[in-house]
Design an enzyme around this catalytic site. Structure first.
Site, PDB file in Angstrom:
ATOM      1  N   HIS A 103       3.786  15.619  -8.734  1.00 43.61           N
ATOM      2  CA  HIS A 103       3.459  15.951  -7.351  1.00 43.61           C
ATOM      3  C   HIS A 103       2.437  17.084  -7.414  1.00 43.61           C
ATOM      4  CE1 HIS A 103       6.961  13.611  -5.865  1.00 43.61           C
ATOM      5  NE2 HIS A 103       7.501  14.028  -7.004  1.00 43.61           N
ATOM      6  N   THR A 104       1.158  16.708  -7.386  1.00 46.85           N
ATOM      7  CA  THR A 104       0.107  17.709  -7.598  1.00 46.85           C
ATOM      8  C   THR A 104       0.051  18.731  -6.479  1.00 46.85           C
ATOM      9  OG1 THR A 104      -1.501  16.225  -6.540  1.00 46.85           O
ATOM     10  CG2 THR A 104      -1.276  16.091  -8.932  1.00 46.85           C
ATOM     11  N   CYS A 105       0.533  18.377  -5.291  1.00 44.41           N
ATOM     12  CA  CYS A 105       0.500  19.349  -4.198  1.00 44.41           C
ATOM     13  C   CYS A 105       1.492  20.485  -4.420  1.00 44.41           C
ATOM     14  CB  CYS A 105       0.796  18.659  -2.869  1.00 44.41           C
ATOM     15  SG  CYS A 105      -0.369  17.340  -2.464  1.00 44.41           S
ATOM     16  N   PHE A 106       2.550  20.235  -5.214  1.00 35.74           N
ATOM     17  CA  PHE A 106       3.597  21.238  -5.416  1.00 35.74           C
ATOM     18  C   PHE A 106       3.738  21.635  -6.885  1.00 35.74           C
ATOM     19  CE2 PHE A 106       4.814  18.148  -2.094  1.00 35.74           C
ATOM     20  CZ  PHE A 106       4.647  18.964  -0.987  1.00 35.74           C
ATOM     21  N   SER A 165       0.744  23.966  -1.988  1.00 33.33           N
ATOM     22  CA  SER A 165       0.294  23.579  -0.656  1.00 33.33           C
ATOM     23  C   SER A 165       0.267  24.749   0.306  1.00 33.33           C
ATOM     24  CB  SER A 165       1.206  22.475  -0.101  1.00 33.33           C
ATOM     25  OG  SER A 165       2.550  22.928  -0.063  1.00 33.33           O
TER      26      SER A 165
END
Length: 922
Positions: A888-891, A867
């Protein structure tokens, strides 16, 4: 709830319209079931204004329950149209129905409150009009006073005059209407004189876009004597003139004064008079006495006798002319009121669009601008030539002067423009004289540099500027970007890029020199070839620029041209293609440079980069799908994509290619990867590089081998009769194309076969896809200028767009971090054992599950983006052994529960990878 009155407030809606709440509930359609699904929506058309409902997924019984607010009048007709939305074709009309508000108000006692209507939908076809279903709507929030329909209690007559013709809606005029004496001109112009008689409960006369010409003298009513005078902007004025056309509802209170008015000869005899009518004041107000010009009023009896002789029902031109001469003979020369004549001439001028003329209770004329909702005492004039009225994003009105390319908030007039031009001319003359005096013997350095510039003028829309440190940079006003490189030399085939840290500058005299920011030195020698800008010759200087430097330079251009804030993209997984197309094409191209915030409907995930990565991956898989006939596979054994020549079967194919161009540019600008790439010749075309016969080998091996055989053999000995013409078949239609002018009559020989091979190669790459390629590149260039890609080759561009597909297991393990686990934890050992035992496809699925994409950047796992920049792959211990793994694809984080066996871990991981779809919040 809206309530109408005869003098309703029109401050919010200048046309006197009222608000009606229309609730479109549902529909029952008689149509075949569509197995592929469709979207049904309804349009409500009110006086040319269209309002749409949302789309319903049901094809036979759609339900909306959507409330729409429309502006109506009691005479409005509501039209409902039910449409079927199609993705790749034009929308189809399923049926339509209408509601006449006037009849509905009469049926429901002038009240439309929660009135439910069942409308029969019909559609006209070749066999006639067919019933296609029913539409249920609810009308609410409209109550009309009785006066607003009949406009009088005792006499129901409503006279509406349109283009000089009297239209009586409720029968013949009543005998109780006021008798009116009028003199008709040659064109049916109303030159009326109100009498002193006052009749109560009389009907109003409406004049609509034409000359007020009653069919009989008894069709115009006077206003009641005790009616209060209206106030400006608070209620409808007595005399309204819209765009220069009069809409006189009633005379002013002066109508009760005794006496017969004098009629202006100009209004009575002018054949070209407009429809503007101004009530004549009484004689006592018109005839005045002064020192220089004395006008003596006549007696009442004389005036009455003259009025009878003038205003007979038989009003021919000769009689009216002689009557006016008789009236004028009673007065001294010059007794006609000049103020009255001047106002008559002023009113004949047409008001600008959106303006209205009104009178306040004191009889003073003022003007209402419905565009800005303001009033003024001065009569507005049309905009001067070259001016344009516009509205900005905040609904503020401003004016554009195309003559000087300037803007202003103040409305211009001919007088103000004339004064400004005179002032500007005087100012320019003064400045020119002062400059000529001060620089009598000096030459402009900038002019000298421009004349000596070896590259000539800049391209259209470009500007050359100098920053505070005397560094020259260039502004592209077409794309609102800046760059250090000169656009005249950028992308030249014969000039290679500078080494890392070098820059080209020019002296005041236009001589080029080079700046080495690494050593902070300057030189006239070109570091690429060693040639000096001043003296020719010098040794060659070898250099090498790596792909990482090019990529860093491209990222710098993207970051420096990024815009603040973010742009939301709200899509559904079921209609991902169409939702994305509608929203991206509705935005301005420069808005697509803002940070993306993607929302999947029905999912509560917050986008910190992961949802955007998945959106790019899923949408690229959708838009590049050959099933939509926009793209096709480049070859039998090559699964790269190229534009399909048969894409013209879709009537909106150019809009879709422009959208795909924007989407691909967004992926490059935001550093995201797509699922499937294009063929290498397509990337070369994006980079404006010349395509060669060698590029054919990767997309059409048979065609390539045929051209190679022609090149290596003597075609005259083989007896091949070939011409500079070729046939092409698209969707069963065969068309012939000449490779050159008159090519169908030019035989291919040994002397011209090289030209034939070159033309055939060029035609093979561009056959039937010229317009599609141009639309794609235009959409791409709107977001990312193609000049930014000048340093890359086609393979580097493919890596930038598609990333790396091969997974290096050692690199993956080396760049993984752990939380609440250690490298020696049994769950971690089992996890890497699972990764080693699976094939590359499962590894890609696992990578997409955790990071949102199955592609890797050039640097591998060490350069995975999170992110807020680079973020390594992470495995965290979370939950119980009965839980499924979460990501958690953002992290780039995998939540791995503490499973008790390897089989359990493998089963849970495979289930999560293959079955999970969607996002949520913890």
């Amino acid at each position: 709830m809206a309530t109408a009155s005869p003098r309703s407030d029109t401050s919010n809606n200048h046309s006197g319209r009222l608000q009606l709440q229309v609730t479109v509930s549902s529909a029952k359609l008689k149509r075949k079931k569509n197995w592929f699904g469709t979207a049904i929506y309804t349009e409500v058309v009110v006086d040319g204004e269209i309002t749409k409902t949302a789309k319903s997924s049901s094809s036979s019984n759609p339900k909306w329950d959507e409330q729409l607010t429309v502006n109506v009048t009691p005479q409005t007709t509501l039209e409902f149209q039910v449409w079927s939305h199609r993705t790749l074709k034009a929308d189809a009309l399923l049926g339509k129905a209408t509601i006449d508000l006037k009849q509905a108000l009469l049926i429901h006692n002038r009240k439309l409150e929660r009135v439910k209507e069942q409308l029969k939908l019909s559609l006209e076809n070749k066999n006639g009009i067919a019933q296609t279903g029913e539409l249920t709507v609810v009308l609410d929030g409209l109550v009309i006073e009785q006066e607003n329909i009949t406009n009088c209690s005792s006499s129901p007559t409503i006279e509406i005059q349109e283009n000089g013709d009297a239209l009586h809606e409720n029968g013949e005029p009543s005998a109780r209407t006021t008798a009116r004496l009028a003199v008709e001109g040659t064109n049916g112009i109303d030159n009326h004189v109100p009498t002193s008689t006052l009749v109560q409960n009389s009907c109003c006369s409406y004049v609509v876009n034409g000359d007020n010409t009653p069919s009989s003298p008894s069709q115009v009513a006077a206003r009641p004597k005790n009616t209060p005078a209206p106030k400006p902007l608070a209620s409808e004025p007595a005399d309204d003139t819209v765009n220069g056309e009069s809409s006189s509802f009633a005379p002013t209170d002066n109508a009760s004064v005794t006496g017969t008015p004098v009629v202006s000869e100009e209004n009575a005899l002018s054949p070209n008079c407009t429809s503007t009518t101004v009530e004549d004041p009484p004689v006592q107000e018109i005839l005045t006495s002064s020192e220089n010009n004395e006008c003596i009023p006549s007696t009442s009896a004389e005036l009455e006798s003259e009025a009878r002789s003038i205003l007979e029902p038989d009003t021919s031109n000769s009689r009216s002319s002689s009557a006016f001469e008789a009236a004028k003979s009673r007065q001294p020369d010059g007794c006609m009121d000049p103020v009255r004549q001047q106002s008559g001439n002023a009113n004949t001028e047409t008001l600008p669009s959106g303006w209205e003329q009104r009178k306040d209770p004191h009889g003073r004329t003022y003007y209402v601008d419905h565009n800005t909702r303001t009033t003024t005492w001065e009569r507005p004039q049309p905009l001067p030539p070259g001016w344009e009225r516009r509205v900005d994003d905040r609904r503020r009105v401003y004016y554009v002067d195309h003559n000087t390319r300037t803007t202003t908030w103040q409305r211009p007039t001919m007088e103000s423009v004339r004064n400004f031009e005179q002032w500007q001319s005087q100012r320019n003359q003064l400045q020119g004289a002062m400059q000529q005096f001060n620089q009598r013997y000096l030459y402009s350095a900038s002019m000298l540099a421009a004349e000596n510039d070896p590259y000539g003028p800049l391209p259209p829309g470009w500007e050359k500027r100098v920053d505070s440190t005397d560094r020259v940079y260039f502004v592209n006003h077409n794309t609102k970007t800046t760059q250090w490189e000169d656009p005249r030399t950028q992308g030249l085939q014969n000039e290679e890029p500078l080494p890392e840290g070098w820059e080209i500058r020019y002296t005041r005299e236009g001589v080029r020199y080079f700046v080495d920011h690494n050593t902070r030195t300057t030189t006239f020698k070109d570091p690429r070839n060693g040639k000096s800008s001043v003296t020719k010759g010098g040794p060659q200087i070898a250099y090498e620029r790596g792909f990482r430097w090019k990529l860093a330079h491209f990222r710098y251009l993207c970051q420096s041209n990024a815009l603040p804030s973010h742009v939301k993209i709200n899509v559904s997984r079921q209609t991902l293609f169409e939702d994305s197309f509608q929203q991206i094409m509705a935005l301005k191209p420069y808005d697509l440079r803002r940070r993306l915030y993607v929302i999947f409907r029905g999912e509560e995930g917050l986008d910190y980069g992961g949802l955007a990565r998945e959106w790019f991956f899923l949408l690229s898989h959708e838009v590049l799908n050959p099933m939509y006939c926009l793209f096709e596979y480049a070859g039998k054994n090559n699964y790269c994509l190229q534009i399909n020549p048969a894409s013209t079967i879709n009537p909106d194919h150019l809009s879709y290619f422009c959208f795909i161009g924007r989407f691909i540019a967004m992926a490059l600008f935001h550093g995201k990867f797509i699922d499937t790439g294009f063929s290498l010749p397509f990337y070369k075309r994006m980079l404006s590089k010349k395509l060669t016969i060698k590029d054919l080998e990767s997309i059409d091996t048979e065609f390539y081998n045929s051209l190679i055989w022609i090149r290596d053999n003597n075609i005259e000995e083989c007896g091949l009769e070939m011409y500079f013409s070729v046939d092409m078949e698209i969707l069963g239609k065969v068309t012939s194309h000449d490779l050159k002018l008159g090519g169908s009559n030019i035989l291919v020989t040994e002397e011209n076969k090289d030209e034939y091979i070159g033309l055939m190669t060029e035609w093979r790459f561009s056959r039937g896809v010229q317009e599609q390629t141009k639309a794609f590149l235009d959409g791409f260039n709107e977001v990312v200028p193609l000049q930014w890609l000048q340093y890359f080759d086609e393979k580097e561009l493919e890596v930038m767009l598609c990333g790396m597909q091969e997974v290096d297991l050692a690199d993956w393990q080396r760049n993984t971090v752990y939380r609440h686990y250690t490298r020696n934890s049994k769950q971690i050992i089992w996890f890497w054992q699972f990764v080693k035992e699976t094939d590359n496809e499962v590894r890609m699925r696992l990578l997409q599950f955790v990071t949102g994409t199955c592609r890797l950047p050039l640097g591998g796992f060490a350069e995975l983006m999170g992110s807020n920049g680079p973020q390594k792959f992470c495995i965290e211990k979370v939950g119980k052994d009965t839980w499924l793994p979460r990501s958690h694809t953002c992290f780039n984080r995998l939540d791995l529960p503490p499973y008790k066996s390897y089989e359990q871990l493998k089963e849970k991981l495979l289930f999560a990878i293959e079955e999970t779809e969607g996002f949520g919040q913890e």
